[in-house]
Design an enzyme around this catalytic site. Structure first.
Site, short mmCIF file in Angstrom:
data_model
loop_
_atom_site.label_atom_id
_atom_site.label_comp_id
_atom_site.label_asym_id
_atom_site.label_seq_id
_atom_site.Cartn_x
_atom_site.Cartn_y
_atom_site.Cartn_z
NE ARG A 100 -4.16 -2.09 1.67
CZ ARG A 100 -4.26 -3.32 2.20
NH1 ARG A 100 -3.40 -3.70 3.14
NH2 ARG A 100 -5.20 -4.15 1.82
CG ASP A 276 -12.53 -11.25 9.10
OD1 ASP A 276 -11.65 -10.70 9.78
OD2 ASP A 276 -12.40 -11.48 7.89
CD1 TRP A 363 -9.12 -3.21 2.80
CD2 TRP A 363 -7.89 -1.43 2.25
NE1 TRP A 363 -8.93 -3.25 1.44
CE2 TRP A 363 -8.17 -2.17 1.08
CE3 TRP A 363 -7.12 -0.28 2.15
CZ2 TRP A 363 -7.71 -1.80 -0.18
CZ3 TRP A 363 -6.66 0.11 0.89
CH2 TRP A 363 -6.95 -0.65 -0.26
#
Length: 508
Positions: A100, A276, A363
Site C-alpha cells: 500500500r 472477522d 480498510w
C-alpha cells in the site's frame, strides 16, 4: 495539530491525523467538471495496486508488489525502479503480494515486502541501503501495509490475522534498521490482558496464534506523543470456542508511546469477535469542541457497522452511531462502548449475520473535512452466512474455522456516507451504482470537495456539503485503493490506483 497537507502528500494518509484532507483549493465545486485525465502509469507487478502514492517535491513514489517506482509527478515518467522478486509459498492476503505504499524520511524511503521485510531505499536512486526481516517463527506472517515514520523510527505491522499468527507493532531505527521496540498485540500469560484468553485446558496456548495483526498504518498525535494503531480480528475467525474470553487486544485501537512501545490505553470495539470485524480502519484524529467541551477526538467507522467517537487522550468512549442498514449481530452499544450482542453466532449449519464478512466498511480510507466538519466514508450493506467448525492450526494454511458465504438472493449495496459527529446524524448518504466489489477510499479538500473511487469503476468528485456529483471518469477497472491530491508548480492533481494502473487528473 499541524496544518493539513498541501503541495506534497508525504505519507499514506497525507499527514499524521489520518484525515486525508488537503488544503489545496485550485479545484473547486465550480470548476471540478473541467477535470480531465493527465497521465496513466501501468504496473506489471503480480498484485493489483492498492497503493496510495506519496509525493514529495514533485517526485511520486509508488509501490506494486515488492517493487518501488519513482515517477515524475507531472508526466508519469519513471525516474527509477527498484525490483524485488515476489515471495513464493505465501498464503491468503500475503499471497496477493499487496503493497500500500512507502514512508519517506529525508533522502530515504521505506517499504514493507510481502514476506514482512522492511526495506530502506535511497530516494534519489532507488538503491537498497538495508533490508531487515521482522516476522519470525511462523511462516503465515505477511505484510501489506505502508510503514509510518515517527521521529527517528520506522513503524511497521504485519498481515495474517486470519492465518494464526500473533500480531505486533515494531519500530526500527531509521538510519540503521536496528529494532527499537516491539509491542505484541496478544499478551502472553501473566501480562495484562492475558486473562481474556484461555489460561488452562486444551486451548491454553491459543494466544500464540491469536491474530490481532496490524496491517494498516496507524495515526499519530505529536502533542500527546501517542500513536493510535488499529488491530485485526482474532484467529481463528469464526470459532470462539477455542479462545473463550474478550481476546485482547484484537479488534481494538491501541494508544502506544512511539519512543518505547508502551501501551497507554486501549479500546476494544468487538470483544470476542466471531465475524472477522477487525478494527484496522483508519483512526482519524480531530480537534474540536464536542458537546460543549474542547476535545482531542478519535473517530473511526468500524467494520462492525458502528461509528465510534473516543477521547484520544484517555481512550474514553464518548459516542457511537450505527451506520450499517443491515445489522443483526448487536442490539446496540452500552454506556461504556461495549456492544450488546444478540444471540446470533456462527453455526455448523450456517447463520445469516450482518454486516457481512466484508464488514460494514473496511480498510479503504475515510476522510474528515475541516471545511465542512463532516466525516466521509464508504459503507457496504450486506450479510453473510457464517459457518463454524473447530480446526487445528497448521502453518501454511489459513485459520478461519471455517468460512463465510454470500446468501442467495441477498443484494449487496455500497453507500458514500457523510456523517456529522457533532449533530450525531448523517448530512447525506449517496447510494452507489455497481456490484459492491470496490475498495476505493475517500479524501477531501479545503475547497469543499470529496474525491473517491466509486463502485462503478469511476473516479468521482462530489460537493462535500451536499453530495451533489461534480465529475466522474470511468477507469474501466475496479478500484482497490484510496485517492490523494498534490500540486506541482501551482497545478493541483488527483491520483488514484485502479487494477494495475495509476490515474492522475487535473484541470486543463
Amino acid at each position: 495539530m499541524k496544518q493539513p497537507v498541501d503541495e506534497d502528500w508525504p505519507s499514506y494518509n497525507g499527514d499524521y491525523t489520518g484525515r486525508r484532507y488537503s488544503s489545496l483549493t485550485q479545484v473547486t465545486p465550480e470548476n471540478a467538471h473541467h477535470l480531465s485525465p493527465q497521465w496513466v502509469f501501468h504496473s506489471r507487478n503480480a498484485g493489483i495496486l492498492q497503493v496510495t502514492p506519496v509525493v514529495v517535491a514533485g517526485v511520486m513514489f509508488v509501490t506494486g508488489s515488492n517493487d518501488a517506482y519513482a515517477l515524475d509527478a507531472t508526466t508519469g515518467k519513471t525516474l527509477w525502479h527498484h525490483e524485488r522478486p515476489i515471495s513464493q509459498g505465501l498464503i491468503d492476503d500475503a499471497s496477493g503480494h499487496i503493497n500500500r505504499g512507502v514512508a519517506v524520511l529525508g533522502t530515504r524511503i521505506y517499504m514493507e515486502t510481502d514476506n514482512a521485510h522492511l526495506l530502506c531505499l535511497d530516494a534519489r536512486s532507488g538503491n537498497l541501503i538495508w533490508d531487515v526481516p521482522y516476522a519470525f517463527d511462523n511462516r503465515n506472517y505477511g505484510a501489506t501495509s505502508a510503514p509510518l515514520v515517527v521521529k527517528d523510527k520506522i513503524l511497521v505491522g504485519t498481515s495474517g490475522g486470519d492465518d494464526g499468527v500473533r500480531g505486533f507493532v515494531a519500530a526500527f531505527d531509521a538510519k540503521t534498521g536496528r529494532e527499537a521496540w516491539r509491542f505484541w498485540t496478544i499478551p502472553e500469560p501473566g501480562q495484562p490482558g492475558s486473562e481474556t484468553w484461555p489460561t488452562t485446558g486444551k486451548y491454553k496456548d491459543s494466544w500464540k496464534n491469536g491474530g490481532a495483526t496490524t496491517w494498516l498504518p496507524g495515526t499519530y498525535d505529536t502533542e500527546l506523543n501517542l500513536i493510535y494503531w488499529p488491530t485485526s480480528n482474532p484467529s481463528p475467525d469464526f470459532d470462539g470456542s477455542v479462545r473463550l474470553g474478550d481476546n485482547l487486544y484484537t479488534s481494538s485501537v491501541l494508544a502506544l508511546d512511539p519512543d518505547t512501545g508502551k501501551l497507554k490505553w486501549h479500546f476494544q470495539f468487538s470483544p470476542h469477535d466471531l465475524n472477522d470485524y477487525d478494527a484496522t480502519e483508519t483512526p482519524v484524529l480531530v480537534d474540536a469542541t464536542y458537546q460543549g467541551v474542547p476535545r482531542k477526538l478519535l473517530i473511526q467507522a468500524n467494520r462492525n457497522g458502528f461509528i465510534y467517537i473516543l477521547d484520544r487522550t484517555t481512550g474514553k468512549y464518548l459516542a457511537s452511531k450505527q451506520f450499517a442498514q443491515k445489522q443483526n449481530w448487536a442490539k446496540g452499544i452500552d454506556a461504556n462502548g461495549r456492544p450488546i450482542r444478540t444471540d446470533l453466532v456462527p453455526t455448523a449449519e450456517g447463520t445469516r449475520m450482518c454486516p457481512s464478512y466484508g464488514g460494514g466498511t473496511n480498510w479503504y480510507s475515510p476522510t474528515y473535512s475541516e471545511t465542512t466538519h463532516l466525516f466521509y466514508f464508504l459503507a457496504l450493506d450486506d450479510c453473510s452466512i457464517f459457518k463454524v467448525k473447530t480446526e487445528d492450526f497448521e502453518q501454511g494454511h489459513e485459520y478461519y474455522s471455517t468460512g463465510a458465504s454470500h446468501p442467495p438472493n441477498e443484494n449487496a449495496k455500497k453507500f458514500l456516507m457523510a456523517f456529522d459527529p457533532f449533530k450525531d446524524k448523517f448530512a447525506w448518504i449517496n447510494p452507489q451504482a455497481g456490484g459492491a466489489h470496490s475498495s476505493g477510499g475517500v479524501m477531501s479538500t479545503a475547497s469543499g470537495l470529496v474525491a473517491f473511487g466509486d463502485d462503478a469503476e469511476e473516479f468521482e468528485v462530489v460537493d462535500g456539503r451536499t453530495g451533489h456529483p461534480l465529475y466522474h471518469f470511468n477507469v474501466g477497472q475496479t478500484m482497490h485503493a484510496s485517492p490523494m491530491s498534490y500540486a506541482v508548480n501551482g497545478r493541483q492533481y488527483f491520483a488514484i490506483a485502479a487494477g494495475n494502473d495509476l490515474f492522475t487528473f487535473a484541470l486543463p
